[in-house]
Design an enzyme around this catalytic site. Structure first.
Site, PDB file in Angstrom:
ATOM      1  N   GLU A 197      -4.658   6.010  -1.397  1.00  0.00           N
ATOM      2  CA  GLU A 197      -3.780   6.751  -2.275  1.00  0.00           C
ATOM      3  C   GLU A 197      -3.101   5.982  -3.439  1.00  0.00           C
ATOM      4  O   GLU A 197      -3.079   6.697  -4.673  1.00  0.00           O
ATOM      5  CB  GLU A 197      -2.358   7.337  -1.676  1.00  0.00           C
ATOM      6  CG  GLU A 197      -1.709   8.503  -2.495  1.00  0.00           C
ATOM      7  CD  GLU A 197      -0.449   8.864  -1.619  1.00  0.00           C
ATOM      8  OE1 GLU A 197      -0.080   9.963  -2.153  1.00  0.00           O
ATOM      9  OE2 GLU A 197       0.013   8.194  -0.644  1.00  0.00           O
ATOM     10  N   GLY A 198      -2.916   4.795  -3.423  1.00  0.00           N
ATOM     11  CA  GLY A 198      -2.189   3.990  -4.569  1.00  0.00           C
ATOM     12  C   GLY A 198      -1.239   2.832  -3.803  1.00  0.00           C
ATOM     13  O   GLY A 198      -1.711   2.384  -2.719  1.00  0.00           O
ATOM     14  N   LEU A 231       0.883  -1.270  -0.015  1.00  0.00           N
ATOM     15  CA  LEU A 231      -0.075  -0.037  -0.115  1.00  0.00           C
ATOM     16  C   LEU A 231       1.154   1.099  -0.002  1.00  0.00           C
ATOM     17  O   LEU A 231       1.934   1.435   0.815  1.00  0.00           O
ATOM     18  CB  LEU A 231      -0.813   0.018   1.171  1.00  0.00           C
ATOM     19  CG  LEU A 231      -1.899   1.173   1.637  1.00  0.00           C
ATOM     20  CD1 LEU A 231      -2.944   1.095   0.455  1.00  0.00           C
ATOM     21  CD2 LEU A 231      -2.470   1.194   2.742  1.00  0.00           C
ATOM     22  N   LYS A 232       0.526   2.116  -0.845  1.00  0.00           N
ATOM     23  CA  LYS A 232       1.245   3.609  -0.742  1.00  0.00           C
ATOM     24  C   LYS A 232       0.363   4.265   0.219  1.00  0.00           C
ATOM     25  O   LYS A 232      -0.521   4.715   0.323  1.00  0.00           O
ATOM     26  CB  LYS A 232       1.176   4.237  -1.942  1.00  0.00           C
ATOM     27  CG  LYS A 232       2.150   5.548  -2.163  1.00  0.00           C
ATOM     28  CD  LYS A 232       2.083   6.182  -3.263  1.00  0.00           C
ATOM     29  CE  LYS A 232       3.176   7.155  -3.570  1.00  0.00           C
ATOM     30  NZ  LYS A 232       2.899   8.152  -2.118  1.00  0.00           N
ATOM     31  N   LEU A 233       1.479   4.602   1.263  1.00  0.00           N
ATOM     32  CA  LEU A 233       0.748   5.383   2.761  1.00  0.00           C
ATOM     33  C   LEU A 233       0.776   6.923   2.222  1.00  0.00           C
ATOM     34  O   LEU A 233       1.826   7.433   1.926  1.00  0.00           O
ATOM     35  CB  LEU A 233       1.520   4.978   3.671  1.00  0.00           C
ATOM     36  CG  LEU A 233       1.590   3.521   4.191  1.00  0.00           C
ATOM     37  CD1 LEU A 233       2.720   3.047   5.145  1.00  0.00           C
ATOM     38  CD2 LEU A 233       0.271   3.316   4.761  1.00  0.00           C
TER      39      LEU A 233
END
Length: 270
Positions: free
Chosen positions: A160-161, A24-26
């Site tokens: 977010e991404g 996960l992009k934090l």
């Protein structure tokens, strides 16, 4: 001791490849945590020391000569990173927000540089040394491959991404590498350009219903020339030229708590 972090390249699309891991992009603040001579020092990716802002991270039981890389977030009531709350907490340690330091890599441990180990070996080391009972630090979870399915989940949950990382990659200190790829979950909106900043480039945006949508600074030089050739000024104040509305499509990260576009950038004229 500050060490310049490894940076990501962009990818427009997720992909499935078992030679990559998916995380996960934090949506937080990139932080380097260091401990030397029994002193913890915490740095942003731009080498600003911010140790005093995060006293809850100074008692982590790790040996001297350790350098960690990760992201500080403030989780909301549903556990999702709240970027605005994270920034409020970054500006003052006195606001009532609980932080989480989400560690995704290690550069040095016990005085030994480990950046040349493979990513998976560094992940194994993190799992062995990061205390599981500390309330303010955790290890970022990951899966092998499955980038498309993971990205679909991210979109469904408004996150977010994702980040796709080559499993056997080393940690390239201070470099932007294609071994780490970020895929942003952009959202899209048709809006009006209604004004131009006077002192620097920036355009005022409004939603199609007339409500303010924020300020956009990201337009390519080619599209800026088109804008300059078509706008007509209606009025002005000390800060803006107000123009006849021009419709365009933008992409953005999410809506702020005030209902404005976060980090909008130009896509096309409409």
């Amino acid at each position: 001791m500050f060490i310049s972090p490894m940076l990501l390249q962009k990818s427009n699309h997720p992909f499935d490849d078992d030679s990559y891991i998916t995380e996960l992009k934090l949506d937080g603040i990139r932080i380097l945590w260091t401990k030397f001579n029994d002193k913890v020092k915490i740095y942003t990716r731009h080498n600003n020391e911010v140790t005093a802002l995060y006293p809850e991270l100074t008692d982590i039981d790790l040996p001297n000569g350790t350098v960690l890389d990760g992201e500080i977030v403030v989780p909301d009531e549903n556990g999702k990173p709240d970027f605005e709350a994270t920034m409020e907490r970054f500006r003052s340690k006195n606001v009532p927000y609980t932080i989480q330091y989400c560690v995704f890599d290690i550069i040095q441990h016990n005085g030994v540089k480990v950046h040349s180990l493979s990513l998976l070996d560094r992940k194994d080391l993190l799992n062995k040394i990061i205390p599981s009972n500390h309330p303010s630090i955790t290890v970022v979870q990951w899966i092998s491959g499955k980038g498309n399915a993971y990205f679909d989940l991210v979109k469904q949950n408004g996150l977010e991404g994702i980040v796709l990382k080559k499993s056997d990659s080393v940690y390239d200190i201070g470099k932007r590498s294609y071994n780490w790829l970020k895929v942003i979950n952009y959202m899209y909106e048709d809006v009006y350009i209604t004004g131009l900043l006077k002192d620097k480039f920036g355009v005022l945006l409004s939603f199609l219903d007339g409500k303010p949508a924020g300020l956009m600074e990201f337009i390519s030089p080619v599209e800026r020339k088109k804008l300059y050739s078509m706008y007509k000024v209606n009025s002005e104040n000390d800060k803006f030229f107000f123009i006849e509305p021009i419709k365009c499509r933008v992409k953005y990260r999410n809506l702020t708590k005030l209902g404005k576009l976060r980090i909008p950038s130009f896509v096309e004229w409409k």
